[in-house]
Design a protein around this motif. Structure first.
Motif, PDB file in Angstrom:
ATOM      1  N   GLU A  42       0.863  -1.176   0.000  1.00  0.00           N
ATOM      2  CA  GLU A  42       0.000   0.000   0.000  1.00  0.00           C
ATOM      3  C   GLU A  42       0.902   1.230   0.000  1.00  0.00           C
ATOM      4  OE1 GLU A  42      -3.367   0.100  -0.182  1.00  0.00           O
ATOM      5  OE2 GLU A  42      -3.225  -2.070  -0.493  1.00  0.00           O
ATOM      6  N   PRO A  43       0.373   2.426  -0.337  1.00  0.00           N
ATOM      7  CA  PRO A  43       1.219   3.623  -0.381  1.00  0.00           C
ATOM      8  C   PRO A  43       2.053   3.863   0.876  1.00  0.00           C
ATOM      9  CG  PRO A  43      -0.845   4.097  -1.440  1.00  0.00           C
ATOM     10  CD  PRO A  43      -0.973   2.713  -0.838  1.00  0.00           C
ATOM     11  N   LEU A  97      -6.358  20.651  -0.014  1.00  0.00           N
ATOM     12  CA  LEU A  97      -5.861  19.844  -1.130  1.00  0.00           C
ATOM     13  C   LEU A  97      -4.570  20.397  -1.720  1.00  0.00           C
ATOM     14  CD1 LEU A  97      -6.502  17.488  -3.098  1.00  0.00           C
ATOM     15  CD2 LEU A  97      -7.698  19.181  -4.516  1.00  0.00           C
ATOM     16  N   ARG A  98      -3.608  19.511  -1.908  1.00  0.00           N
ATOM     17  CA  ARG A  98      -2.394  19.829  -2.659  1.00  0.00           C
ATOM     18  C   ARG A  98      -2.483  19.082  -3.973  1.00  0.00           C
ATOM     19  NH1 ARG A  98       3.914  20.082  -1.269  1.00  0.00           N
ATOM     20  NH2 ARG A  98       4.662  19.899  -3.397  1.00  0.00           N
ATOM     21  N   HIS A 127      -4.899  16.308   2.019  1.00  0.00           N
ATOM     22  CA  HIS A 127      -5.058  15.354   0.919  1.00  0.00           C
ATOM     23  C   HIS A 127      -4.198  15.810  -0.265  1.00  0.00           C
ATOM     24  CE1 HIS A 127      -8.635  14.703   3.359  1.00  0.00           C
ATOM     25  NE2 HIS A 127      -8.693  13.504   2.825  1.00  0.00           N
ATOM     26  N   VAL A 128      -3.815  14.824  -1.088  1.00  0.00           N
ATOM     27  CA  VAL A 128      -3.016  15.121  -2.274  1.00  0.00           C
ATOM     28  C   VAL A 128      -3.687  14.502  -3.495  1.00  0.00           C
ATOM     29  CG1 VAL A 128      -0.763  14.899  -3.394  1.00  0.00           C
ATOM     30  CG2 VAL A 128      -0.899  15.073  -0.914  1.00  0.00           C
ATOM     31  N   LEU A 129      -3.952  15.348  -4.489  1.00  0.00           N
ATOM     32  CA  LEU A 129      -4.415  14.883  -5.792  1.00  0.00           C
ATOM     33  C   LEU A 129      -3.160  14.612  -6.611  1.00  0.00           C
ATOM     34  CD1 LEU A 129      -6.449  14.419  -8.098  1.00  0.00           C
ATOM     35  CD2 LEU A 129      -6.325  16.893  -8.535  1.00  0.00           C
ATOM     36  N   MET A 130      -2.974  13.349  -7.042  1.00  0.00           N
ATOM     37  CA  MET A 130      -1.797  12.957  -7.807  1.00  0.00           C
ATOM     38  C   MET A 130      -2.220  12.696  -9.245  1.00  0.00           C
ATOM     39  SD  MET A 130       0.098  10.497  -5.075  1.00  0.00           S
ATOM     40  CE  MET A 130       0.688  11.175  -3.530  1.00  0.00           C
ATOM     41  N   VAL A 131      -1.584  13.394 -10.167  1.00  0.00           N
ATOM     42  CA  VAL A 131      -1.932  13.290 -11.582  1.00  0.00           C
ATOM     43  C   VAL A 131      -0.653  13.055 -12.369  1.00  0.00           C
ATOM     44  CG1 VAL A 131      -2.923  14.498 -13.568  1.00  0.00           C
ATOM     45  CG2 VAL A 131      -3.882  14.874 -11.285  1.00  0.00           C
ATOM     46  N   VAL A 132      -0.686  12.117 -13.288  1.00  0.00           N
ATOM     47  CA  VAL A 132       0.503  11.816 -14.088  1.00  0.00           C
ATOM     48  C   VAL A 132       0.078  11.390 -15.490  1.00  0.00           C
ATOM     49  CG1 VAL A 132       0.648   9.409 -13.318  1.00  0.00           C
ATOM     50  CG2 VAL A 132       2.712  10.572 -14.092  1.00  0.00           C
ATOM     51  N   GLU A 133       0.869  11.821 -16.468  1.00  0.00           N
ATOM     52  CA  GLU A 133       0.648  11.388 -17.845  1.00  0.00           C
ATOM     53  C   GLU A 133       1.578  10.219 -18.125  1.00  0.00           C
ATOM     54  OE1 GLU A 133       1.157  12.725 -22.467  1.00  0.00           O
ATOM     55  OE2 GLU A 133       1.969  13.994 -20.888  1.00  0.00           O
ATOM     56  N   ILE A 134       1.009   9.106 -18.559  1.00  0.00           N
ATOM     57  CA  ILE A 134       1.790   7.917 -18.899  1.00  0.00           C
ATOM     58  C   ILE A 134       1.357   7.474 -20.290  1.00  0.00           C
ATOM     59  CG2 ILE A 134       2.353   5.526 -18.311  1.00  0.00           C
ATOM     60  CD1 ILE A 134       1.637   6.195 -15.405  1.00  0.00           C
ATOM     61  N   ASP A 135       2.291   7.438 -21.213  1.00  0.00           N
ATOM     62  CA  ASP A 135       2.026   6.996 -22.583  1.00  0.00           C
ATOM     63  C   ASP A 135       0.863   7.747 -23.228  1.00  0.00           C
ATOM     64  OD1 ASP A 135       4.130   5.162 -22.493  1.00  0.00           O
ATOM     65  OD2 ASP A 135       2.867   3.593 -21.639  1.00  0.00           O
ATOM     66  N   MET A 142      -6.108   9.907  -5.474  1.00  0.00           N
ATOM     67  CA  MET A 142      -6.222  10.749  -4.284  1.00  0.00           C
ATOM     68  C   MET A 142      -5.593  10.002  -3.121  1.00  0.00           C
ATOM     69  SD  MET A 142      -7.180  13.450  -2.785  1.00  0.00           S
ATOM     70  CE  MET A 142      -7.976  14.153  -4.177  1.00  0.00           C
ATOM     71  N   GLN A 143      -4.792  10.698  -2.333  1.00  0.00           N
ATOM     72  CA  GLN A 143      -4.135  10.094  -1.179  1.00  0.00           C
ATOM     73  C   GLN A 143      -4.233  11.029   0.018  1.00  0.00           C
ATOM     74  OE1 GLN A 143      -2.467   7.074  -0.726  1.00  0.00           O
ATOM     75  NE2 GLN A 143      -3.385   6.567  -2.698  1.00  0.00           N
ATOM     76  N   PRO A 144      -4.201  10.465   1.227  1.00  0.00           N
ATOM     77  CA  PRO A 144      -4.060  11.328   2.409  1.00  0.00           C
ATOM     78  C   PRO A 144      -2.736  12.086   2.317  1.00  0.00           C
ATOM     79  CG  PRO A 144      -4.480   9.040   3.047  1.00  0.00           C
ATOM     80  CD  PRO A 144      -4.264   9.049   1.566  1.00  0.00           C
ATOM     81  N   GLY A 145      -2.681  13.247   2.893  1.00  0.00           N
ATOM     82  CA  GLY A 145      -1.476  14.068   2.824  1.00  0.00           C
ATOM     83  C   GLY A 145      -0.216  13.375   3.311  1.00  0.00           C
TER      84      GLY A 145
END
Length: 190
Positions: A42-43, A97-98, A127-135, A142-145
């Motif tokens: 887990e994270p 939110l970050r 909380h952290v919004l995680m966004v990534v471009e893959i291919d 979304m994750q706890p801070g």
């Protein structure tokens, strides 16, 4: 190192089933992004694992946790991404939110798009919004801070009292061959 059978266990253990390097590649050596799939931790467990491995940790600037494609369909445009986030992200009313995105330029776009819906706070966040471009597709999670990995400048040095960074390269080379230097031995080598 991950996809090499000889080094995978000594450096990474078995926290993921596979790694690929989607890039993008720039004028520096190696990819700017590595995608691990089949995560077995887990994270919070992954971050704890990472913090105990300075040889690996020193190469990492950010970590993004996004669900597998089977759980959330990737988006093909920024508009689709924004709409999916707005429809699927449910936070408590007092959440701060970050936004953490790759490429980093996306953070400004998302901050403008989400500013009226969420309370954005880049430093004291819950909380952290995680966004990534893959291919060529966008993925988000979304994750706890507390699951935000950052390079911490105030952390103690891996080997206190060592001035040169060569000691890190030496430690990395030894780790690749499955060797662990005894406490104080690396100091004597410098």
């Amino acid at each position: 190192y991950f996809n090499d059978d000889a080094t995978r266990e000594s450096i990474f253990g078995s926290f993921a089933a596979m790694a690929c390097e989607p890039g993008p590649r720039t004028d520096h050596v190696g990819p700017a992004l590595v995608h691990f799939t089949g995560m077995k931790l887990e994270p919070a467990g992954m971050l704890a694992w990472l913090l105990t491995r300075p040889t690996v940790q020193r190469h990492i600037v950010r970590v993004y946790f996004v669900p597998p494609v089977e759980e959330r369909a990737p988006c093909t445009s920024m508009e689709e991404l924004t709409a999916q986030i707005l429809a699927g992200m449910h936070l408590p009313p007092d959440a701060l939110l970050r936004i953490s995105a790759y490429p980093k330029s996306v953070e400004t776009y998302l901050a403008d798009a989400l500013d009226t819906t969420f309370t954005l706070q880049p430093q004291q966040y819950t909380h952290v919004l995680m966004v990534v471009e893959i291919d060529g597709v966008w993925r988000w999670g979304m994750q706890p801070g507390c699951n935000m990995f950052r390079v911490r400048k105030d952390e103690p040095k891996v080997l206190p009292g060592v001035v040169a960074h060569a000691v890190n390269k030496l430690a990395e080379a030894l780790t690749i061959f499955g060797l662990r230097p005894q406490e104080g031995v690396m100091h004597a080598a410098i």
